[in-house]
Design a protein around this motif. Structure first.
Motif, short mmCIF file in Angstrom:
data_model
loop_
_atom_site.label_atom_id
_atom_site.label_comp_id
_atom_site.label_asym_id
_atom_site.label_seq_id
_atom_site.Cartn_x
_atom_site.Cartn_y
_atom_site.Cartn_z
N LEU B 61 22.72 -4.55 32.08
CA LEU B 61 22.15 -3.27 31.64
C LEU B 61 21.36 -3.46 30.35
CD1 LEU B 61 21.85 -0.30 31.93
CD2 LEU B 61 24.01 0.01 30.73
N ARG B 62 21.96 -4.21 29.44
CA ARG B 62 21.31 -4.37 28.15
C ARG B 62 20.06 -5.26 28.24
NH1 ARG B 62 20.69 -3.69 22.43
NH2 ARG B 62 18.51 -3.86 22.94
N THR B 63 20.17 -6.36 28.91
CA THR B 63 19.07 -7.32 28.90
C THR B 63 18.08 -7.12 30.05
OG1 THR B 63 20.23 -8.91 30.29
CG2 THR B 63 20.62 -9.05 27.93
N GLY B 64 18.48 -6.38 31.05
CA GLY B 64 17.57 -6.15 32.17
C GLY B 64 17.53 -7.30 33.15
N THR B 65 18.35 -8.31 32.91
CA THR B 65 18.39 -9.44 33.83
C THR B 65 19.80 -9.58 34.36
OG1 THR B 65 17.78 -11.75 34.07
CG2 THR B 65 18.96 -11.17 32.11
N SER B 66 19.92 -10.02 35.60
CA SER B 66 21.26 -9.99 36.21
C SER B 66 21.75 -11.35 36.70
CB SER B 66 21.26 -9.02 37.38
OG SER B 66 20.29 -9.44 38.33
N ARG B 67 20.93 -12.38 36.52
CA ARG B 67 21.29 -13.69 37.07
C ARG B 67 21.71 -13.57 38.52
NH1 ARG B 67 19.95 -16.88 33.70
NH2 ARG B 67 20.46 -18.67 34.99
N THR B 68 20.89 -12.90 39.25
CA THR B 68 21.15 -12.63 40.67
C THR B 68 19.81 -12.63 41.39
OG1 THR B 68 23.08 -11.24 40.22
CG2 THR B 68 21.91 -10.83 42.26
N ILE B 69 19.76 -13.25 42.57
CA ILE B 69 18.55 -13.12 43.36
C ILE B 69 18.90 -12.64 44.76
CG2 ILE B 69 17.28 -14.85 42.02
CD1 ILE B 69 17.76 -16.87 44.01
N GLY B 70 17.92 -12.04 45.39
CA GLY B 70 18.15 -11.50 46.72
C GLY B 70 17.53 -12.39 47.78
N PHE B 71 18.27 -12.61 48.86
CA PHE B 71 17.77 -13.42 49.97
C PHE B 71 17.66 -12.48 51.17
CE2 PHE B 71 17.79 -16.25 53.51
CZ PHE B 71 17.36 -17.49 53.08
N VAL B 72 16.43 -12.13 51.52
CA VAL B 72 16.22 -11.18 52.60
C VAL B 72 15.59 -11.91 53.78
CG1 VAL B 72 14.99 -9.10 53.30
CG2 VAL B 72 15.84 -9.32 50.97
N SER B 73 16.25 -11.88 54.91
CA SER B 73 15.68 -12.57 56.07
C SER B 73 15.65 -11.63 57.26
CB SER B 73 16.47 -13.82 56.40
OG SER B 73 17.77 -13.46 56.80
N ASP B 74 14.87 -12.03 58.26
CA ASP B 74 14.82 -11.17 59.44
C ASP B 74 16.12 -11.29 60.24
OD1 ASP B 74 14.14 -13.77 59.95
OD2 ASP B 74 12.23 -13.33 60.90
N THR B 75 16.65 -12.51 60.31
CA THR B 75 17.92 -12.72 61.00
C THR B 75 18.63 -13.87 60.32
OG1 THR B 75 16.69 -12.33 63.02
CG2 THR B 75 18.99 -12.96 63.27
N VAL B 76 19.91 -13.76 60.13
CA VAL B 76 20.60 -14.89 59.52
C VAL B 76 21.39 -15.69 60.54
CG1 VAL B 76 20.83 -13.71 57.34
CG2 VAL B 76 22.76 -13.77 58.89
N ALA B 77 21.71 -15.06 61.65
CA ALA B 77 22.74 -15.68 62.48
C ALA B 77 22.22 -16.40 63.70
CB ALA B 77 23.73 -14.61 62.91
N THR B 78 20.94 -16.33 63.93
CA THR B 78 20.42 -16.85 65.19
C THR B 78 20.81 -18.28 65.47
OG1 THR B 78 18.53 -15.46 64.81
CG2 THR B 78 18.37 -17.04 66.60
N SER B 79 20.92 -19.06 64.46
CA SER B 79 21.19 -20.47 64.71
C SER B 79 21.67 -21.11 63.44
CB SER B 79 19.91 -21.16 65.16
OG SER B 79 19.03 -21.21 64.06
#
Lengths: 340, 340
Positions: B61-79
């Motif tokens: 909240l204070r620094t505006g950074t979360s040391r977190t990134i998002g991994f968005v994919s169309d499908t994760v489980a196909t293979s």
DNA sequence: TCGCATCGCTAATCCGATTTAGCAAAGGGA
DNA sequence: TCCCTTTGCTAAATCGGATTAGCGATGCGA
């Protein structure tokens, strides 16, 4: 480029009300706290126009809840199995408006500790501790709300577990053969005949054998394997064929069955005309093999879903501690079993 | 049960200093801001004893950074492929002390929007937009720092892309045959002979064909497939064998190769004695097939790692906009190619 | 002895929300 | 008319840190 986010203060100003009022309206407590319909509409309209979305980090700090859960597994990438479990968890989480952190421990306790800390520091609401192969695990202290997925706590921990119903799967496989008229000449590939003959620490091996026995199916013989890979299945089946003429094989998983197919082909035996084959897991290859393999499926997707559901139930009210949820393993009828 | 977390205030009190001082010491700015060595040690000792860990939500909240990134994919489980990509990203993230959110869009733009919002609301530092099969995608507006993984932006977006070097892979496959003395009798299964003969929208098909051509290898013929599944590989190879006697096959992926093996076996042809086979992807089945399949591997793990690395580079300094990073596809030499 | 810089630390503010306590105006009963 | 309640809203505190501005004590030079 990207304009700064719209905050509650911006919203309040645009609607001409205090931040308190704006917050009350947005959290739906306006009615309860006597905000007039008129003001409520004004705030809602402004929120819509500005595209206001509350900053989840701020909400998290204030309320202590983050609408986030952590998914910690020993390995995520080993196979499709893991992916399906994550997929199930992911969808169940999305339905509840919750995000998923994932992490992988590689079986390293230090990594696991670090990962759990990183998640707790981010105030996750709960944790799913998952194993890729059903086994018992030691539960870290002070883990907070958590469930075990595809795993059972070694010293009882009071945490709920979600595991596949392997005993039921064993029964299903055996019944399938019995119903096809296979009362004799049935051999096991991968484990047995005794319960302890199979890969060490494999819950699946033992429970599948238990289920098979429960049906009363007579097992003519078995070849145990230390690893459940195609090569072992090939070797075990080859060894079996040297001395016996099986009419049906129960392979303890699909990779073994792949090897068994190869050995049977080498021996000039046809599946399912000469030998019927049933297996477990429903690995993707099961439907690529020729003939397509009849197998009892590991319900990974369902396991993942159920884990999230149980986690939320547990966070909500008092749940029975240490409950074990068994998820049914469905039979995939394909082309490798023939009535005799 | 679980005692409440130790806060900075607790730490400050235990060390007998102000919260400011405790904070300065813990963030390593004590030296710079003239905190005496004595006090510094007192704070550090207290932190150690109490097991103090800063609340990441508050810091966020204070620094505006979360040391977190998002991994968005169309499908994760196909293979397994998806899993390896996530695994690579996960490890690269861990090395940087960063956590990974994952989400799946199933190709639904509304879901994608919701997911990106949920991540932005949680103040992720960046986003990885991943596709399971290399293709072009439309990049949402206002996405913030992001990279494309296994995908290229449809209208140029300035975002960096990380993709496998498919052209290089095509060259590798062709050279492998050339070096084994296969100058003629080489057929393609899955795509070709023209660049547009193959699954629609498949970047891999086109680029692999381009690479094969670059080597000058003479292609005797081809059978294109709309889907790259074992059944299509079987049918295509069977059709090919009806009219021709190939000495080598280039299958456009491993699942097609599985089908090709089956067709070759049916025709009484031996791999690699009668027909050599090379393929692409290095799917797990490649090493389960008999003989083991020689294939050019998709470097999923490396792609995942690289995505995180490029994302951080981009967040750090000025990076060349829209750069395309191609990751080499290594050859897995196994047993399906024989010199003639 | 006075003034000024330096040292070593702390008070106060801020991040963006939620929540408690309370204020002003209107309504109602005696 | 006075007092009390209800209505409708807001000021202020809070969550747990990071950061800015500044304060008292000491040392030094003149």
């Amino acid at each position: 480029m990207s304009r700064p986010r719209v905050t509650l203060a911006d919203l309040a100003q645009a609607a001409g009300v205090s931040r308190t009022t704006a917050s009350l309206v947005m959290t739906g407590r306006g009615r309860e706290l006597r905000i007039s319909h008129d003001v409520e509409q004004r705030v809602l309209r402004a929120a819509d126009e500005l595209g206001y979305r509350p900053n989840a980090v701020s909400v998290g700090l204030r309320t202590g809840t983050s609408r986030t859960i952590g998914f910690v597994s020993d390995t995520v990438a080993t196979s499709r199995l893991a992916g399906d479990m994550i997929k199930g968890a992911l969808e169940a989480a999305r339905e509840r408006g919750v995000m998923l952190f994932i992490g992988e421990t590689e079986g390293d306790p230090a990594l696991e500790r670090g990962l759990l800390h990183a998640m707790q520091d981010r105030q996750v609401d709960g944790i799913i501790l998952a194993a890729m192969y059903t086994r018992t695990i030691k539960v870290p202290k002070d883990i907070g709300p958590a469930v075990l997925l595809n795993a059972l706590p070694k010293p009882a921990s009071g945490l709920p577990s979600i595991v596949p119903d392997e005993v039921g799967a064993g029964r299903s496989a055996a019944r399938l053969l019995l119903e096809a008229g296979h009362h004799e000449g049935v051999y096991l590939i991968g484990a047995g005949p005794r319960l302890r003959d199979g890969p060490a620490a494999s819950v699946a091996a033992v429970e599948r054998l238990v289920g098979i026995r429960e049906t009363g199916l007579k097992i003519a013989g078995a070849r145990a394997c230390a690893e459940w890979q195609p090569e072992e299945g090939l070797a075990a089946t080859r060894s079996l064929l040297a001395d016996h003429r099986p009419r049906a094989l129960i392979c303890l998983n699909d990779r073994l069955a792949l090897g068994a197919y190869q050995a049977l082909a080498d021996a000039g035996l046809s599946v399912p005309d000469d030998v019927s084959v049933v297996s477990f897991d429903d690995h993707p290859i099961a439907s690529w093999m020729r003939p397509k393999l009849t197998t009892v499926a590991l319900p990974h997707y369902e396991l993942g879903r159920k884990a999230v559901q149980v986690l939320f139930d547990q966070m909500g009210e008092e749940a029975e501690p240490g409950q074990v949820h068994r998820v049914a393993m469905p039979v995939r009828h394909r082309d490798s079993v023939k009535p005799r």
